[in-house]
Write an enzyme that holds these catalytic residues in place. Structure first.
Site, PDB file in Angstrom:
ATOM      1  N   GLY A  16       0.836  -1.204   0.000  1.00  0.00           N
ATOM      2  CA  GLY A  16       0.000   0.000   0.000  1.00  0.00           C
ATOM      3  C   GLY A  16       0.869   1.252   0.000  1.00  0.00           C
ATOM      4  O   GLY A  16       1.857   1.320   0.721  1.00  0.00           O
ATOM      5  N   VAL A  28      17.121   8.461  -1.051  1.00  0.00           N
ATOM      6  CA  VAL A  28      17.933   7.294  -1.444  1.00  0.00           C
ATOM      7  C   VAL A  28      18.728   7.638  -2.700  1.00  0.00           C
ATOM      8  O   VAL A  28      19.950   7.438  -2.760  1.00  0.00           O
ATOM      9  CB  VAL A  28      17.030   6.049  -1.697  1.00  0.00           C
ATOM     10  N   ASP A 132      -0.583   2.268   8.520  1.00  0.00           N
ATOM     11  CA  ASP A 132      -1.130   1.523   9.669  1.00  0.00           C
ATOM     12  C   ASP A 132      -0.258   1.586  10.931  1.00  0.00           C
ATOM     13  O   ASP A 132      -0.727   1.309  12.023  1.00  0.00           O
ATOM     14  CB  ASP A 132      -1.309   0.037   9.303  1.00  0.00           C
ATOM     15  N   ARG A 167     -26.329  14.171  16.211  1.00  0.00           N
ATOM     16  CA  ARG A 167     -26.193  12.810  15.697  1.00  0.00           C
ATOM     17  C   ARG A 167     -24.981  12.077  16.269  1.00  0.00           C
ATOM     18  O   ARG A 167     -24.033  12.714  16.722  1.00  0.00           O
ATOM     19  CB  ARG A 167     -26.007  12.858  14.171  1.00  0.00           C
ATOM     20  N   GLU A 192     -15.941   9.692  21.628  1.00  0.00           N
ATOM     21  CA  GLU A 192     -16.633   9.129  22.784  1.00  0.00           C
ATOM     22  C   GLU A 192     -16.267   7.662  22.981  1.00  0.00           C
ATOM     23  O   GLU A 192     -16.397   7.111  24.063  1.00  0.00           O
ATOM     24  CB  GLU A 192     -18.160   9.265  22.617  1.00  0.00           C
ATOM     25  N   LYS A 218     -24.822  15.556  25.580  1.00  0.00           N
ATOM     26  CA  LYS A 218     -23.820  15.852  24.551  1.00  0.00           C
ATOM     27  C   LYS A 218     -24.540  16.151  23.238  1.00  0.00           C
ATOM     28  O   LYS A 218     -25.584  15.562  22.939  1.00  0.00           O
ATOM     29  CB  LYS A 218     -22.871  14.666  24.372  1.00  0.00           C
ATOM     30  N   GLU A 227     -10.878  -0.324  10.826  1.00  0.00           N
ATOM     31  CA  GLU A 227     -11.342  -1.191   9.729  1.00  0.00           C
ATOM     32  C   GLU A 227     -11.413  -2.677  10.125  1.00  0.00           C
ATOM     33  O   GLU A 227     -12.360  -3.382   9.785  1.00  0.00           O
ATOM     34  CB  GLU A 227     -10.349  -1.001   8.579  1.00  0.00           C
ATOM     35  N   GLN A 258      -7.309   8.382   3.294  1.00  0.00           N
ATOM     36  CA  GLN A 258      -6.238   8.402   4.310  1.00  0.00           C
ATOM     37  C   GLN A 258      -4.859   8.091   3.734  1.00  0.00           C
ATOM     38  O   GLN A 258      -3.844   8.355   4.353  1.00  0.00           O
ATOM     39  CB  GLN A 258      -6.537   7.367   5.412  1.00  0.00           C
ATOM     40  N   ARG A 259      -4.819   7.473   2.569  1.00  0.00           N
ATOM     41  CA  ARG A 259      -3.526   7.097   1.996  1.00  0.00           C
ATOM     42  C   ARG A 259      -2.948   8.185   1.090  1.00  0.00           C
ATOM     43  O   ARG A 259      -1.785   8.097   0.679  1.00  0.00           O
ATOM     44  CB  ARG A 259      -3.677   5.787   1.207  1.00  0.00           C
TER      45      ARG A 259
HETATM   46  O1  F6P Z   1      -1.785  -1.587   4.801  1.00  0.00           O
HETATM   47  C1  F6P Z   1      -2.281  -0.361   4.449  1.00  0.00           C
HETATM   48  C2  F6P Z   1      -3.741  -0.417   4.102  1.00  0.00           C
HETATM   49  O2  F6P Z   1      -4.160   0.876   3.777  1.00  0.00           O
HETATM   50  C3  F6P Z   1      -4.646  -1.013   5.178  1.00  0.00           C
HETATM   51  O3  F6P Z   1      -4.965  -0.124   6.209  1.00  0.00           O
HETATM   52  C4  F6P Z   1      -5.836  -1.423   4.373  1.00  0.00           C
HETATM   53  O4  F6P Z   1      -6.546  -2.458   5.000  1.00  0.00           O
HETATM   54  C5  F6P Z   1      -5.217  -1.908   3.091  1.00  0.00           C
HETATM   55  O5  F6P Z   1      -3.974  -1.236   2.975  1.00  0.00           O
HETATM   56  C6  F6P Z   1      -6.036  -1.648   1.856  1.00  0.00           C
HETATM   57  O6  F6P Z   1      -5.401  -2.226   0.773  1.00  0.00           O
HETATM   58  P1  F6P Z   1      -5.769  -1.929  -0.745  1.00  0.00           P
HETATM   59  O7  F6P Z   1      -5.294  -0.544  -1.062  1.00  0.00           O
HETATM   60  O8  F6P Z   1      -5.028  -2.963  -1.506  1.00  0.00           O
HETATM   61  O9  F6P Z   1      -7.248  -2.015  -0.855  1.00  0.00           O
END
Ligand code: F6P
Length: 326
Positions: A16, A28, A132, A167, A192, A218, A227, A258-259
């Site tokens: 990933g 590098v 992660d 909500r 929470e 609240k 996940e 998030q990536r």
């Molecule tokens: O290992 C990183 C990660 O983003 C995990 O958090 C997630 O479960 C997985 O990769 C998702 O993988 P892919 O991008 O192959 O769907």
């Protein structure tokens, strides 16, 4: 400065992607070139290694990438490389391209592949890259800080709308087997409740926390769900809605957002330090190791130790998340 006979190295990203992989590649390449070492970029991770997708990298090839998310070398998850035949094929490709050692930037699976290469005679240095933060032996991996900042930004926004509508939100963070992102987010976003794969959280406990938050007046309730948690955010929301716990509930799965994104200052610097050290370790003959952040230092940790151990979450932080959720 260094003692080595290595003239050509390869660099690749695998598994990933994680924000900060580009600054690591840049470090590098430029550190190696400044030591008179040729650098070949291996595209598409182990898939590219198996299929000879190699390209020479000069200093200009890594210009203007410090601030870019993703990876300019691209990445992949390869099933073929996991087989002994795949590994032999990859080693033949490396050898015919004159690549004598490889720097591998990636997560646990990628470093496991790196150990296989090392065991078969290809010197390898690993750099931990995974949002992660599930890699044993390093305080932080490349990409974690950026991902956390993305999560914080998203949860802050969700809280605005949650409070306006009174909500409860179940927010799913990434982390297939590891609750690191969820726990940290839970603490710094004032959730929470936080639900992680490492612990079983009975549904009754979740329902109680939501109802309790409602009764205490609240204006919202934020529950961060990793996940990999036993019960996922959608299942939890459906059950909560059924039980009528006070708040109306909604689910937001943050997913691959998030990536992405430009790496934070922390990630750029960490990735740069890892990249420089990776080449230094290689040139001084320390191979079969991963660059590990231990406190303030970057130290070499054997790949075998890294991949044969599981990183555990800090009990202190889990407790902190629970106490502050009141
Ligand atoms: O290992 C990183 C990660 O983003 C995990 O958090 C997630 O479960 C997985 O990769 C998702 O993988 P892919 O991008 O192959 O769907």
């Amino acid at each position: 400065m260094f003692k080595t006979s290595i003239r050509t190295i390869g660099v690749m990203t695998s598994g990933g992607d994680a924000p900060g992989m580009n600054p690591a590649i840049r470090a590098v390449v430029r550190t190696a070139l400044s030591n008179g070492i040729r650098v070949i970029g291996i595209e598409d991770g182990y898939e590219g290694m198996l299929n000879g997708r190699f390209r020479e990298m000069g200093p200009r090839d890594v210009g203007g990438i410090l601030q870019r998310g993703g990876t300019i070398l691209r990445t992949a998850r390869s099933m073929e490389f996991k087989t002994p035949e795949g590994q032999r094929k990859a080693i033949r490709q490396l050898s015919s391209a004159g690549i004598e050692a490889v720097v591998i930037i990636g997560g646990d699976g990628s470093l496991t592949g790196g150990l296989k290469l090392q065991e078969q005679g290809v010197p390898v240095i690993g750099i931990p890259g995974s949002i992660d933060n599930d890699i044993y032996g390093t305080d932080m991996c490349i990409g974690v800080d950026t991902a956390l900042n993305t999560i914080v930004d998203a949860i802050d926004k969700l809280r605005d709308t949650a409070s306006s509508h009174n909500r409860a939100f179940l927010v799913e963070t990434m982390g297939r087997d590891c609750g690191y992102l969820a726990v940290q987010a839970g603490i710094i976003c004032g959730a929470e409740m936080t639900i992680i794969p490492e612990y079983e959280t009975p549904f009754e406990e979740v329902a109680e926390a939501v109802e309790d938050a409602y009764k205490r007046g609240k204006s919202h309730c934020i529950i961060v769900v990793a996940e990999g948690a036993k019960m996922n955010a959608n299942e939890l929301a459906a059950k909560l809605q059924e039980m009528n716990v006070g708040f109306d509930t909604r689910v937001t799965v943050l997913g691959h957002v998030q990536r992405g994104g430009k790496p934070t200052a922390f990630d750029r610097f960490l990735a740069t330090r890892f990249g420089v050290k990776a080449v230094e370790f290689l040139l001084s003959g320390q191979t079969g190791v991963m660059t590990a952040l231990t406190g303030r230092d970057i130290t070499p940790l054997p790949l075998a130790t890294v991949v044969n151990n599981r990183r555990t979450l800090s009990e202190e932080y889990i407790k902190m998340a629970r106490i502050l959720a009141r």
